[in-house]
Scaffold this motif. Structure first.
Motif, PDB file in Angstrom:
ATOM      1  N   LEU A  88       0.855  -1.188   0.000  1.00 52.82           N
ATOM      2  CA  LEU A  88       0.000   0.000   0.000  1.00 52.82           C
ATOM      3  C   LEU A  88       0.892   1.239   0.000  1.00 52.82           C
ATOM      4  O   LEU A  88       1.873   1.301   0.742  1.00 52.82           O
ATOM      5  N   THR A  89       0.535   2.208  -0.835  1.00 54.81           N
ATOM      6  CA  THR A  89       1.168   3.520  -0.788  1.00 54.81           C
ATOM      7  C   THR A  89       0.089   4.552  -0.496  1.00 54.81           C
ATOM      8  O   THR A  89      -0.869   4.695  -1.276  1.00 54.81           O
ATOM      9  N   LEU A  90       0.210   5.236   0.622  1.00 56.97           N
ATOM     10  CA  LEU A  90      -0.803   6.183   1.072  1.00 56.97           C
ATOM     11  C   LEU A  90      -0.163   7.545   1.303  1.00 56.97           C
ATOM     12  O   LEU A  90       1.058   7.657   1.464  1.00 56.97           O
ATOM     13  N   THR A  91      -1.009   8.573   1.334  1.00 52.30           N
ATOM     14  CA  THR A  91      -0.572   9.885   1.796  1.00 52.30           C
ATOM     15  C   THR A  91      -1.125  10.120   3.195  1.00 52.30           C
ATOM     16  O   THR A  91      -2.110   9.490   3.601  1.00 52.30           O
ATOM     17  N   VAL A  92      -0.475  10.987   3.938  1.00 52.15           N
ATOM     18  CA  VAL A  92      -0.877  11.245   5.320  1.00 52.15           C
ATOM     19  C   VAL A  92      -2.363  11.603   5.376  1.00 52.15           C
ATOM     20  O   VAL A  92      -2.842  12.455   4.632  1.00 52.15           O
ATOM     21  N   GLY A  93      -3.077  10.906   6.248  1.00 52.79           N
ATOM     22  CA  GLY A  93      -4.512  11.126   6.390  1.00 52.79           C
ATOM     23  C   GLY A  93      -5.371  10.149   5.619  1.00 52.79           C
ATOM     24  O   GLY A  93      -6.579  10.042   5.879  1.00 52.79           O
ATOM     25  N   ASP A 128       3.647  -2.618  12.737  1.00 57.48           N
ATOM     26  CA  ASP A 128       4.999  -2.584  13.285  1.00 57.48           C
ATOM     27  C   ASP A 128       5.354  -1.212  13.842  1.00 57.48           C
ATOM     28  O   ASP A 128       6.185  -1.104  14.759  1.00 57.48           O
ATOM     29  N   ASP A 129       4.745  -0.143  13.302  1.00 59.11           N
ATOM     30  CA  ASP A 129       5.040   1.220  13.761  1.00 59.11           C
ATOM     31  C   ASP A 129       3.775   2.051  13.682  1.00 59.11           C
ATOM     32  O   ASP A 129       3.390   2.539  12.613  1.00 59.11           O
ATOM     33  N   VAL A 130       3.114   2.203  14.814  1.00 63.86           N
ATOM     34  CA  VAL A 130       1.847   2.952  14.836  1.00 63.86           C
ATOM     35  C   VAL A 130       2.076   4.442  14.622  1.00 63.86           C
ATOM     36  O   VAL A 130       1.121   5.190  14.400  1.00 63.86           O
ATOM     37  N   GLY A 131       3.316   4.888  14.691  1.00 62.64           N
ATOM     38  CA  GLY A 131       3.614   6.284  14.373  1.00 62.64           C
ATOM     39  C   GLY A 131       3.566   6.568  12.890  1.00 62.64           C
ATOM     40  O   GLY A 131       3.453   7.724  12.469  1.00 62.64           O
ATOM     41  N   ALA A 158       2.007   9.336   9.402  1.00 62.29           N
ATOM     42  CA  ALA A 158       3.173  10.173   9.118  1.00 62.29           C
ATOM     43  C   ALA A 158       4.013   9.504   8.039  1.00 62.29           C
ATOM     44  O   ALA A 158       3.880   8.312   7.751  1.00 62.29           O
ATOM     45  N   LYS A 159       4.900  10.304   7.455  1.00 68.00           N
ATOM     46  CA  LYS A 159       5.742   9.783   6.385  1.00 68.00           C
ATOM     47  C   LYS A 159       6.650   8.681   6.914  1.00 68.00           C
ATOM     48  O   LYS A 159       7.231   8.782   7.993  1.00 68.00           O
ATOM     49  N   GLY A 160       6.774   7.607   6.112  1.00 67.61           N
ATOM     50  CA  GLY A 160       7.653   6.511   6.500  1.00 67.61           C
ATOM     51  C   GLY A 160       7.157   5.182   5.967  1.00 67.61           C
ATOM     52  O   GLY A 160       6.243   5.128   5.128  1.00 67.61           O
ATOM     53  N   THR A 177       0.484 -16.030   9.351  1.00 67.61           N
ATOM     54  CA  THR A 177       0.556 -14.585   9.155  1.00 67.61           C
ATOM     55  C   THR A 177       0.542 -14.205   7.678  1.00 67.61           C
ATOM     56  O   THR A 177       0.959 -14.984   6.819  1.00 67.61           O
ATOM     57  N   ALA A 178       0.047 -12.988   7.431  1.00 67.85           N
ATOM     58  CA  ALA A 178       0.142 -12.341   6.116  1.00 67.85           C
ATOM     59  C   ALA A 178       0.455 -10.878   6.366  1.00 67.85           C
ATOM     60  O   ALA A 178      -0.091 -10.265   7.293  1.00 67.85           O
ATOM     61  N   THR A 179       1.331 -10.312   5.537  1.00 64.63           N
ATOM     62  CA  THR A 179       1.826  -8.959   5.792  1.00 64.63           C
ATOM     63  C   THR A 179       1.620  -8.056   4.580  1.00 64.63           C
ATOM     64  O   THR A 179       1.775  -8.492   3.439  1.00 64.63           O
ATOM     65  N   CYS A 180       1.271  -6.790   4.862  1.00 67.25           N
ATOM     66  CA  CYS A 180       1.172  -5.752   3.835  1.00 67.25           C
ATOM     67  C   CYS A 180       2.224  -4.690   4.126  1.00 67.25           C
ATOM     68  O   CYS A 180       2.279  -4.137   5.238  1.00 67.25           O
ATOM     69  N   ALA A 181       3.082  -4.424   3.156  1.00 64.18           N
ATOM     70  CA  ALA A 181       4.094  -3.375   3.296  1.00 64.18           C
ATOM     71  C   ALA A 181       3.455  -2.024   2.992  1.00 64.18           C
ATOM     72  O   ALA A 181       2.917  -1.816   1.900  1.00 64.18           O
ATOM     73  N   VAL A 182       3.505  -1.110   3.944  1.00 68.26           N
ATOM     74  CA  VAL A 182       2.833   0.185   3.821  1.00 68.26           C
ATOM     75  C   VAL A 182       3.877   1.296   3.721  1.00 68.26           C
ATOM     76  O   VAL A 182       4.780   1.392   4.563  1.00 68.26           O
ATOM     77  N   THR A 183       3.729   2.138   2.696  1.00 67.87           N
ATOM     78  CA  THR A 183       4.558   3.330   2.528  1.00 67.87           C
ATOM     79  C   THR A 183       3.653   4.560   2.637  1.00 67.87           C
ATOM     80  O   THR A 183       2.643   4.653   1.933  1.00 67.87           O
ATOM     81  N   VAL A 184       4.005   5.463   3.524  1.00 69.15           N
ATOM     82  CA  VAL A 184       3.218   6.683   3.719  1.00 69.15           C
ATOM     83  C   VAL A 184       4.033   7.874   3.226  1.00 69.15           C
ATOM     84  O   VAL A 184       5.194   8.048   3.622  1.00 69.15           O
ATOM     85  N   GLU A 185       3.406   8.674   2.367  1.00 65.46           N
ATOM     86  CA  GLU A 185       4.061   9.856   1.824  1.00 65.46           C
ATOM     87  C   GLU A 185       3.337  11.108   2.302  1.00 65.46           C
ATOM     88  O   GLU A 185       2.159  11.060   2.683  1.00 65.46           O
ATOM     89  N   LEU A 186       4.031  12.223   2.267  1.00 72.98           N
ATOM     90  CA  LEU A 186       3.411  13.498   2.624  1.00 72.98           C
ATOM     91  C   LEU A 186       2.431  13.923   1.539  1.00 72.98           C
ATOM     92  O   LEU A 186       2.663  13.696   0.350  1.00 72.98           O
TER      93      LEU A 186
END
Length: 445
Positions: free
Chosen positions: A47-52, A76-79, A93-95, A109-118
């Motif tokens: 997943l690639t998301l923007t903040v919000g 893994d990182d709720v921030g 947040a971005k990360g 288990t199954a995992t989704c790699a998430v990328t958050v952009e500004l």
């Protein structure tokens, strides 16, 4: 008697032996009917998301008939991104982080790699025109408060930008320039395209612009033998609108255009006999708007379509007094103004999240005051900066929950963001100017 007794004893021994053998058999073991989980998968491995942003993840258990199909979710990182018990992911947040679904049965288990952009920044565009020493207006666009001239031919002595919109990261502006005649045109990211008319002189106005599914729509008018004819252009092709036969040099205009579900709605006004009449065209068919019998003139200024309802703002006149009003599906409501108002007008509207925003002015003590009506309540915008509205130019747009309004005041032009004003600077060569339209959007650089 002895024979009978001898016969009975073996029979009793057989019966007792038979019952004894049955009681010695072990009990049956219960059958295990549980269908265990063998694996889990997610519908989106990345997943690639923007903040919000918010996105839902859907998991699938194998086999389909597993007895316990429940999972637990973890980030893994709720921030960076959070996930709730239903798999709803919220970008914080971005990360980068990972969202994992774990089965209760077997801990698969199954995992989704998430990328958050500004989020790309919102850019505010204000269209209008400025005046220099030669006193001729020049089409301008303010981008985040910085003004620049729009391209016109070298031989053109005047121009004006009338409407601006943003679509798919591109900026569209409608207007005209003067080169012998008044030539309608539009600019796409600063590049000008002339709009042709059925008359060889090409004289016309381009007053409103919108883009729908890649097609460019512009509404306005053209001049035929001294008569203004309302029209609109679709991808450069001019389409004439139904209108009464106007007298020469009459004031006729198709001022605002919206395309909704394939239907072209245009607000404006026509000269009918000796008076202007506010009207709505739907796919080219005209219908006059409701006004009081005693009204002399009426004008449709701006248009919006929301949830199947058609909203038009404008004004009508009784004697020499202008009264701002709103039509909803041709039902007219006069706008509320402060006591003592001598005239009012409304030039622009936006409908967002069920709220109706209207921009215009009211006059009191011989001064025009910029105001914004929100669901019918009049909000005086002069409290910020002391601006005094002075011309027929005020526009409103709502983008990502923020309300932007632009207008002209004595000595300059200004932009209000959620009611707070900021002065728009003129180019160094300009002494004054007017704004006509405001738009907001995200433009990828």
């Amino acid at each position: 008697m002895k024979k009978i007794a001898l016969f009975a004893i073996p029979l009793m021994v057989f019966v007792l032996t038979a019952f004894s053998c049955k009681e010695d058999q072990p009990p049956e073991t219960p059958t295990d009917t549980t269908v265990h989980v063998t694996g889990v998968s997610l519908d989106k491995p990345e997943l690639t998301l923007t903040v919000g942003d918010v996105e839902n993840l859907i998991y699938t258990i194998a086999p389909e008939d597993a007895s316990n199909s429940a999972v637990t979710w973890n980030s893994d990182d709720v921030g960076i991104a959070t996930v709730d018990n239903d798999g709803k992911v919220t970008a914080i947040a971005k990360g980068e982080t990972a969202i994992t679904a774990t089965t209760e049965d077997g801990s698969h288990t199954a995992t989704c790699a998430v990328t958050v952009e500004l989020s790309p920044p919102t850019i505010i565009y204000v269209a209008g025109y400025c005046f220099g020493a030669d006193r001729f207006g020049k089409a301008c666009l303010w981008t985040d408060g910085v003004a620049e001239l729009l391209d016109i031919p070298e031989s053109s002595y005047a121009s004006a930008a009338r409407s601006v919109c943003v679509s798919d990261g591109k900026v569209y502006i409608a207007g005209q320039y003067y080169i012998g005649n008044q030539m309608p045109c539009y600019w796409l990211d600063g590049v000008r395209t002339n709009l042709g008319t059925p008359i060889s002189t090409g004289y016309g106005d381009a007053l409103s612009i919108t883009v729908v599914e890649g097609s460019i729509y512009v509404s306005g008018d053209y001049l035929d033998d001294g008569k203004k004819i309302p029209c609109y252009w679709k991808d450069g092709t001019c389409i004439t609108l139904d209108a009464p036969n106007p007298p020469k040099y009459s004031d006729v205009a198709a001022t605002s255009l919206v395309v909704s579900e394939g239907v072209v709605h245009i607000a404006g006004y026509c000269m009918d006999g000796s008076k202007n009449t506010a009207c709505l065209w739907v796919n080219g068919v005209r219908k006059d708007l409701d006004i009081p019998d005693v009204a002399i003139n009426s004008y449709g200024r701006s248009l919006a379509v929301s949830n199947g309802k058609v909203y038009i703002v404008g004004n009508y006149t009784i004697g020499d007094k202008s009264i701002a009003c709103l039509w909803v599906d041709n039902t007219r409501v006069d706008l509320v103004v402060p006591e003592g108002t001598t005239e009012s007008n409304c030039y622009s509207l936006a409908v967002s999240d069920g709220k109706v925003y209207l921009a215009g002015y009211y006059m009191m003590n011989s001064k025009k005051a910029a105001c914004l009506w929100i669901d019918g309540e009049c909000n005086d915008m002069n409290d910020s900066g002391g601006a005094v509205f002075m011309d027929d130019s005020c526009s409103v747009v709502v983008f990502n929950g923020e309300v932007y309004a632009a207008g002209s005041y004595t000595g300059g032009v200004c932009l209000w963001t959620n009611g707070e004003s900021s002065i728009l600077a003129f180019p160094t060569w300009a002494a004054r100017g007017y704004v006509t339209s405001v738009a907001a959007g995200v433009v990828e650089k």
